[in-house]
Design a protein around this motif. Sequence first.
Motif, mmCIF file in Angstrom:
data_model
loop_
_atom_site.group_PDB
_atom_site.id
_atom_site.type_symbol
_atom_site.label_atom_id
_atom_site.label_comp_id
_atom_site.label_asym_id
_atom_site.label_seq_id
_atom_site.Cartn_x
_atom_site.Cartn_y
_atom_site.Cartn_z
ATOM 1 N N MET A 1 0.837 -1.173 0.000
ATOM 2 C CA MET A 1 0.000 0.000 0.000
ATOM 3 C C MET A 1 0.889 1.246 0.000
ATOM 4 O O MET A 1 1.933 1.274 0.639
ATOM 5 C CB MET A 1 -0.890 0.024 1.238
ATOM 6 N N LEU A 2 0.452 2.253 -0.735
ATOM 7 C CA LEU A 2 1.178 3.518 -0.815
ATOM 8 C C LEU A 2 0.177 4.661 -0.642
ATOM 9 O O LEU A 2 -0.809 4.740 -1.378
ATOM 10 C CB LEU A 2 1.875 3.616 -2.176
ATOM 11 N N ARG A 3 0.417 5.503 0.353
ATOM 12 C CA ARG A 3 -0.410 6.703 0.573
ATOM 13 C C ARG A 3 0.396 7.918 0.153
ATOM 14 O O ARG A 3 1.582 8.009 0.450
ATOM 15 C CB ARG A 3 -0.776 6.850 2.041
ATOM 16 N N PHE A 4 -0.271 8.848 -0.523
ATOM 17 C CA PHE A 4 0.393 10.065 -0.962
ATOM 18 C C PHE A 4 -0.653 11.122 -1.264
ATOM 19 O O PHE A 4 -1.856 10.873 -1.149
ATOM 20 C CB PHE A 4 1.290 9.805 -2.185
ATOM 21 N N THR A 5 -0.213 12.313 -1.643
ATOM 22 C CA THR A 5 -1.105 13.408 -2.002
ATOM 23 C C THR A 5 -0.907 13.744 -3.471
ATOM 24 O O THR A 5 0.227 13.859 -3.936
ATOM 25 C CB THR A 5 -0.804 14.656 -1.150
ATOM 26 N N VAL A 6 -2.011 13.870 -4.192
ATOM 27 C CA VAL A 6 -1.979 14.282 -5.595
ATOM 28 C C VAL A 6 -2.205 15.789 -5.629
ATOM 29 O O VAL A 6 -3.187 16.289 -5.071
ATOM 30 C CB VAL A 6 -3.081 13.565 -6.411
ATOM 31 N N ASN A 7 -1.286 16.514 -6.258
ATOM 32 C CA ASN A 7 -1.393 17.971 -6.377
ATOM 33 C C ASN A 7 -1.600 18.354 -7.835
ATOM 34 O O ASN A 7 -0.954 17.808 -8.725
ATOM 35 C CB ASN A 7 -0.113 18.634 -5.877
ATOM 36 N N PHE A 8 -2.518 19.291 -8.040
ATOM 37 C CA PHE A 8 -2.770 19.834 -9.370
ATOM 38 C C PHE A 8 -3.062 21.317 -9.192
ATOM 39 O O PHE A 8 -4.145 21.688 -8.730
ATOM 40 C CB PHE A 8 -3.942 19.114 -10.035
ATOM 41 N N GLY A 9 -2.056 22.138 -9.502
ATOM 42 C CA GLY A 9 -2.225 23.580 -9.278
ATOM 43 C C GLY A 9 -2.430 23.865 -7.805
ATOM 44 O O GLY A 9 -1.670 23.410 -6.961
ATOM 45 N N ARG A 10 -3.512 24.555 -7.478
ATOM 46 C CA ARG A 10 -3.773 24.880 -6.076
ATOM 47 C C ARG A 10 -4.631 23.823 -5.375
ATOM 48 O O ARG A 10 -4.998 23.975 -4.219
ATOM 49 C CB ARG A 10 -4.424 26.250 -5.958
ATOM 50 N N TYR A 11 -4.949 22.736 -6.064
ATOM 51 C CA TYR A 11 -5.774 21.677 -5.500
ATOM 52 C C TYR A 11 -4.909 20.491 -5.082
ATOM 53 O O TYR A 11 -3.900 20.202 -5.709
ATOM 54 C CB TYR A 11 -6.810 21.203 -6.527
ATOM 55 N N SER A 12 -5.342 19.814 -4.035
ATOM 56 C CA SER A 12 -4.648 18.592 -3.628
ATOM 57 C C SER A 12 -5.665 17.615 -3.045
ATOM 58 O O SER A 12 -6.674 18.031 -2.461
ATOM 59 C CB SER A 12 -3.541 18.892 -2.620
ATOM 60 N N TRP A 13 -5.394 16.319 -3.241
ATOM 61 C CA TRP A 13 -6.275 15.264 -2.773
ATOM 62 C C TRP A 13 -5.454 14.135 -2.169
ATOM 63 O O TRP A 13 -4.423 13.754 -2.727
ATOM 64 C CB TRP A 13 -7.089 14.675 -3.928
ATOM 65 N N PRO A 14 -5.909 13.560 -1.053
ATOM 66 C CA PRO A 14 -5.254 12.373 -0.536
ATOM 67 C C PRO A 14 -5.531 11.197 -1.468
ATOM 68 O O PRO A 14 -6.601 11.117 -2.089
ATOM 69 C CB PRO A 14 -5.901 12.166 0.838
ATOM 70 N N ALA A 15 -4.555 10.318 -1.578
ATOM 71 C CA ALA A 15 -4.702 9.160 -2.467
ATOM 72 C C ALA A 15 -4.121 7.920 -1.801
ATOM 73 O O ALA A 15 -3.224 8.015 -0.955
ATOM 74 C CB ALA A 15 -3.983 9.413 -3.790
ATOM 75 N N ILE A 16 -4.648 6.769 -2.206
ATOM 76 C CA ILE A 16 -4.121 5.490 -1.753
ATOM 77 C C ILE A 16 -4.018 4.567 -2.965
ATOM 78 O O ILE A 16 -4.884 4.584 -3.850
ATOM 79 C CB ILE A 16 -5.001 4.878 -0.646
ATOM 80 N N TRP A 17 -2.937 3.818 -3.020
ATOM 81 C CA TRP A 17 -2.707 2.861 -4.111
ATOM 82 C C TRP A 17 -2.463 1.522 -3.434
ATOM 83 O O TRP A 17 -1.425 1.311 -2.817
ATOM 84 C CB TRP A 17 -1.510 3.301 -4.924
ATOM 85 N N TRP A 18 -3.430 0.616 -3.532
ATOM 86 C CA TRP A 18 -3.373 -0.636 -2.792
ATOM 87 C C TRP A 18 -2.287 -1.578 -3.284
ATOM 88 O O TRP A 18 -1.670 -2.285 -2.493
ATOM 89 C CB TRP A 18 -4.724 -1.333 -2.811
ATOM 90 N N HIS A 19 -2.077 -1.634 -4.586
ATOM 91 C CA HIS A 19 -1.106 -2.585 -5.141
ATOM 92 C C HIS A 19 -0.144 -1.870 -6.085
ATOM 93 O O HIS A 19 -0.182 -2.070 -7.295
ATOM 94 C CB HIS A 19 -1.834 -3.715 -5.873
#
Length: 64
Positions: A1-19
């Motif tokens: 599992m990998l947790r990270f934040t996706v950033n696009f300009g002034r927006y950001s979202w938490p993300a998880i990638w299980w595999h």
Amino acid sequence: MLRFTVNFGRYSWPAIWWHPHDRERYQKGSIVDIIFTPDTNYWKGQSKMQMVIEEMEAVDSIGS
């Protein structure tokens, strides 16, 4: 599992990638194309929106 934040300009979202595959290819600041499903993470009585990564591919350069 990998947790990270996706950033696009002034927006950001938490993300998880299980595999994650080839996770060593991705460094902080990497430019990527992603396929994701929006999801709600319920943890300890709180809920937060997150991206569940289905596929992610590094982009060689901007505009590729």
